[in-house]
Design a protein around this motif. Structure first.
Motif, mmCIF file in Angstrom:
data_model
loop_
_atom_site.group_PDB
_atom_site.id
_atom_site.type_symbol
_atom_site.label_atom_id
_atom_site.label_comp_id
_atom_site.label_asym_id
_atom_site.label_seq_id
_atom_site.Cartn_x
_atom_site.Cartn_y
_atom_site.Cartn_z
ATOM 1 N N PRO A 274 1.028 -1.012 -0.532
ATOM 2 C CA PRO A 274 -0.186 0.009 -0.023
ATOM 3 C C PRO A 274 0.820 1.403 -0.048
ATOM 4 N N TYR A 275 0.558 2.570 -0.798
ATOM 5 C CA TYR A 275 1.238 3.254 -1.365
ATOM 6 C C TYR A 275 0.737 4.557 0.478
ATOM 7 N N PRO A 276 1.948 5.291 1.448
ATOM 8 C CA PRO A 276 1.275 6.236 1.820
ATOM 9 C C PRO A 276 0.146 7.192 1.407
ATOM 10 N N ALA A 277 -0.678 7.106 2.137
ATOM 11 C CA ALA A 277 -1.855 8.061 1.903
ATOM 12 C C ALA A 277 -2.518 8.323 0.729
ATOM 13 N N SER A 278 -2.274 6.604 0.548
ATOM 14 C CA SER A 278 -3.586 7.110 -0.658
ATOM 15 C C SER A 278 -5.410 6.600 -0.825
ATOM 16 N N GLU A 279 -5.236 5.849 0.983
ATOM 17 C CA GLU A 279 -6.529 5.245 0.696
ATOM 18 C C GLU A 279 -7.040 4.031 -0.051
ATOM 19 N N GLY A 280 -5.855 2.793 0.259
ATOM 20 C CA GLY A 280 -5.982 1.762 -1.162
ATOM 21 C C GLY A 280 -6.238 1.873 -2.140
ATOM 22 N N GLN A 281 -6.129 3.153 -2.674
ATOM 23 C CA GLN A 281 -6.260 3.705 -4.364
ATOM 24 C C GLN A 281 -5.223 2.729 -5.167
ATOM 25 N N ARG A 282 -4.359 2.972 -4.783
ATOM 26 C CA ARG A 282 -2.847 3.091 -4.886
ATOM 27 C C ARG A 282 -2.041 1.870 -4.388
ATOM 28 N N VAL A 283 -0.963 1.017 -5.113
ATOM 29 C CA VAL A 283 -0.014 0.680 -5.062
ATOM 30 C C VAL A 283 1.501 1.609 -4.285
ATOM 31 N N GLY A 284 2.634 0.726 -4.108
ATOM 32 C CA GLY A 284 3.794 1.083 -4.744
ATOM 33 C C GLY A 284 4.432 1.012 -6.056
ATOM 34 N N ASP A 285 4.302 0.571 -6.226
ATOM 35 C CA ASP A 285 4.192 0.684 -8.120
ATOM 36 C C ASP A 285 3.526 1.203 -9.504
ATOM 37 N N ASN A 286 3.020 1.792 -8.531
ATOM 38 C CA ASN A 286 1.048 2.658 -9.652
ATOM 39 C C ASN A 286 2.280 3.751 -9.438
ATOM 40 N N PHE A 287 2.857 4.578 -7.973
ATOM 41 C CA PHE A 287 2.969 5.922 -8.495
ATOM 42 C C PHE A 287 3.525 6.292 -9.650
ATOM 43 N N ASP A 288 4.268 7.316 -9.819
ATOM 44 C CA ASP A 288 4.761 7.189 -11.551
ATOM 45 C C ASP A 288 4.544 6.860 -12.335
ATOM 46 N N TYR A 410 -7.872 5.206 -12.487
ATOM 47 C CA TYR A 410 -9.175 4.842 -12.129
ATOM 48 C C TYR A 410 -9.949 3.805 -11.567
ATOM 49 N N ASP A 411 -10.440 3.728 -10.860
ATOM 50 C CA ASP A 411 -10.841 2.075 -10.294
ATOM 51 C C ASP A 411 -12.288 1.876 -10.784
ATOM 52 N N LEU A 412 -12.402 1.438 -12.302
ATOM 53 C CA LEU A 412 -13.228 0.707 -12.754
ATOM 54 C C LEU A 412 -14.526 0.005 -11.830
ATOM 55 N N LEU A 413 -14.288 -0.557 -11.003
ATOM 56 C CA LEU A 413 -15.030 -1.524 -9.825
ATOM 57 C C LEU A 413 -15.115 -0.526 -8.755
ATOM 58 N N ASN A 414 -15.126 0.081 -7.940
ATOM 59 C CA ASN A 414 -15.425 0.805 -7.099
ATOM 60 C C ASN A 414 -15.295 2.305 -7.642
ATOM 61 N N GLY A 415 -15.344 2.466 -8.217
ATOM 62 C CA GLY A 415 -15.834 4.222 -8.718
ATOM 63 C C GLY A 415 -15.153 5.167 -8.283
ATOM 64 N N ARG A 416 -13.809 4.629 -8.206
ATOM 65 C CA ARG A 416 -13.258 5.670 -7.004
ATOM 66 C C ARG A 416 -11.608 5.845 -7.801
ATOM 67 N N TYR A 417 -10.614 6.843 -7.059
ATOM 68 C CA TYR A 417 -9.785 6.865 -7.431
ATOM 69 C C TYR A 417 -8.674 7.912 -7.343
ATOM 70 N N ILE A 418 -7.949 8.981 -7.314
ATOM 71 C CA ILE A 418 -6.527 8.432 -6.969
ATOM 72 C C ILE A 418 -5.904 9.713 -7.703
ATOM 73 N N ALA A 419 -5.890 10.843 -7.331
ATOM 74 C CA ALA A 419 -5.461 12.085 -8.649
ATOM 75 C C ALA A 419 -4.135 12.747 -7.730
ATOM 76 N N SER A 420 -2.619 12.513 -8.390
ATOM 77 C CA SER A 420 -2.060 13.730 -8.041
ATOM 78 C C SER A 420 -1.247 14.357 -8.908
ATOM 79 N N GLY A 421 -0.123 15.396 -8.225
ATOM 80 C CA GLY A 421 -0.002 16.669 -8.798
ATOM 81 C C GLY A 421 0.002 17.656 -8.598
ATOM 82 N N LEU A 422 -1.240 17.733 -8.088
ATOM 83 C CA LEU A 422 -2.114 19.085 -8.390
ATOM 84 C C LEU A 422 -1.747 20.322 -7.701
ATOM 85 N N ARG A 423 -1.326 21.482 -8.415
ATOM 86 C CA ARG A 423 -0.675 22.478 -7.592
ATOM 87 C C ARG A 423 -1.830 23.535 -7.873
ATOM 88 N N ASN A 424 -2.844 23.801 -8.144
ATOM 89 C CA ASN A 424 -3.460 25.202 -8.737
ATOM 90 C C ASN A 424 -3.615 26.128 -7.686
#
Length: 452
Positions: A274-288, A410-424
């Motif tokens: 599990p990747y820190p602070a991702s609420e289970g929406q990303r694993v370690g090698d999903n980053f970048d 994007y998680d097609l099954l649970n309808g949630r997603y994670i987005a990173s890099g926002l800085r607006n």
């Protein structure tokens, strides 16, 4: 393109043991002539919808605000057309399975606005020189799990197999070193979200003040991220020493827990941990989009193809937008996304027998001009398409660094997603060219940087 693919397929058949030879001087001579200095096809496509590469964006293309936001050179352009669930069949040959699945999952809201294609990637001359040297010298070792005779970035500009393509993504030029503030969100199904704010920094080993080229070691780069909000997470810090050969010497990672005031080893920040602070929406090698060791998968180079991919995403990085303008239920607001037709390498990874990972198969689509993964499809053990990654590429033309404005999973099954890099809404821009010390990236240094 046909010539390149014939070379790639032929080389796949010749690929043998643990060391993959570099290309010949005659092949390397294509760099800067028929190929761009990074190995992409310099020519456009047959109908002109993909233009020729003519050097990318100049450093003085636009102005930079005090907060670090760049002028959008394509702000006046309008979409050529928009792909929706209703007309997707007409364009399916230029869409990934993940994009088609997203259109099906969100038929009323997800769409792809298609803009004119611009080949904007440009890098510093010293990178091009290093890439030319890499082409004739760099080698994969130990079954593709490490590199020999590699410098700066992009060891394999003329790739001969799938793992070489992936190595180009893993080692791509990102300015050498960098600091930035950014925001990550993991919206609920109804679109509500709490921004998680980070201070992030990394440095490649040759950017350290105390780097000794005679003793390079096995660390490729150092990465650190500190959470600054919300309060329940503030002060937590992740530190990573990213190794070149992660099988011989696994990635070293540590977590500082501000509540406990303790530093702990974090071997789980790898593979499908599990990747820190991702609420289970990303694993370690999903980053970048994808990172880390390649040893759990069998890799196949499928070929090259033309796809509509997220590109020149200046709008997503605009300070005129609030996070609430961008983040919505199910996916990012397509009013602010931009897709263009580009050539990509397609690479397929299948889990090896006896190995463990939550993704039994991954298909990666890598932009030929930047070697950035821009689309990634993830399948579960039943063969079901589960998660869809999008990397919204944006060139930082003032410093000649192609990178991501935002990346999503994007998680097609649970309808949630994670987005990173926002800085607006952040007031501090990206700072490239920092010169840290190795001592800044030690476990002992975490206690100093992780105070609430």
């Amino acid at each position: 393109m046909k010539h390149l693919m014939q070379n790639a397929i032929f080389s796949l058949l010749l690929l043998t043991s643990t060391v993959q030879a570099a290309v010949s001087p005659d092949q390397a001579a294509q760099l800067g002539s028929s190929l761009t200095p990074l190995g992409a096809e310099k020519a456009g496509n047959a109908d002109g919808s993909i233009p020729a590469w003519t050097g990318g964006l100049a450093k003085n293309t636009g102005k930079k605000s005090p907060q670090g936001f760049l002028d959008d050179p394509f702000a006046s352009e309008q979409p050529l057309f928009t792909i929706t669930a209703q007309n997707a069949e007409q364009y399916q040959d230029k869409l990934s399975p993940g994009q088609l699945a997203m259109l099906k999952r969100y038929p009323d809201t997800y769409r792809l606005p298609i803009y004119p294609s611009h080949r904007t990637v440009a890098l510093p001359e010293f990178v091009y020189k290093a890439v030319r040297a890499n082409a004739e010298r760099a080698q994969m070792i130990e079954g593709g799990n490490g590199l020999n005779d590699f410098q700066v970035a992009y060891p394999f500009p003329i790739p001969q197999n799938a793992q070489e393509v992936v190595w180009n993504h893993l080692t791509r030029y990102r300015g050498g070193s960098m600091k930035r503030n950014s925001v990550q969100v993991t919206p609920e199904k109804n679109g509500s979200f709490v921004p998680v704010k980070f201070k992030m920094e990394f440095a490649y080993r040759d950017q350290l003040k105390d780097y000794d080229p005679a003793k390079p070691g096995n660390v490729l780069f150092y990465y650190k991220e500190q959470i600054t909000s919300p309060a329940r997470l503030a002060g937590n810090v992740l530190l990573v020493h990213e190794t070149l050969n992660q099988v011989r010497e696994p990635r070293m990672a540590w977590l500082y827990n501000a509540g406990q005031r303790r530093v702990r080893r974090a071997p789980q920040v790898a593979y499908d941990g599990p990747y820190p602070a991702s609420e289970g929406q990303r694993v370690g090698d999903n980053f970048d989009m994808y990172n880390g060791a390649q040893d759990r998968y069998e890799w196949k180079l499928v070929g090259k193809r033309e796809l509509y991919i997220p590109y020149n995403s200046f709008k997503l990085d605009s300070p005129t937008l609030k996070y609430a303008d961008i983040v919505q239920a199910g996916h990012l607001n397509p009013d602010h996304t931009r897709y263009e037709l580009h050539r990509v390498w397609e690479v397929e990874a299948t889990l090896k027998p006896g190995e463990r990972h939550i993704y039994a198969k991954r298909v990666l689509f890598i932009d030929e001009d930047s070697w950035q993964i821009v689309l990634a499809d993830h399948y579960d053990a039943r063969g079901t398409l589960w998660r869809v990654g999008e990397g919204h590429m944006q060139p930082y033309y003032d410093v000649q660094v192609p990178w991501l404005a935002v990346d999503t999973l994007y998680d097609l099954l649970n309808g949630r997603y994670i987005a990173s890099g926002l800085r607006n809404e952040e007031s501090q821009g990206v700072e490239f060219g920092t010169k840290p010390l190795a001592a800044d990236y030690t476990p002992a240094a975490l206690r100093n940087s992780g105070v609430r």
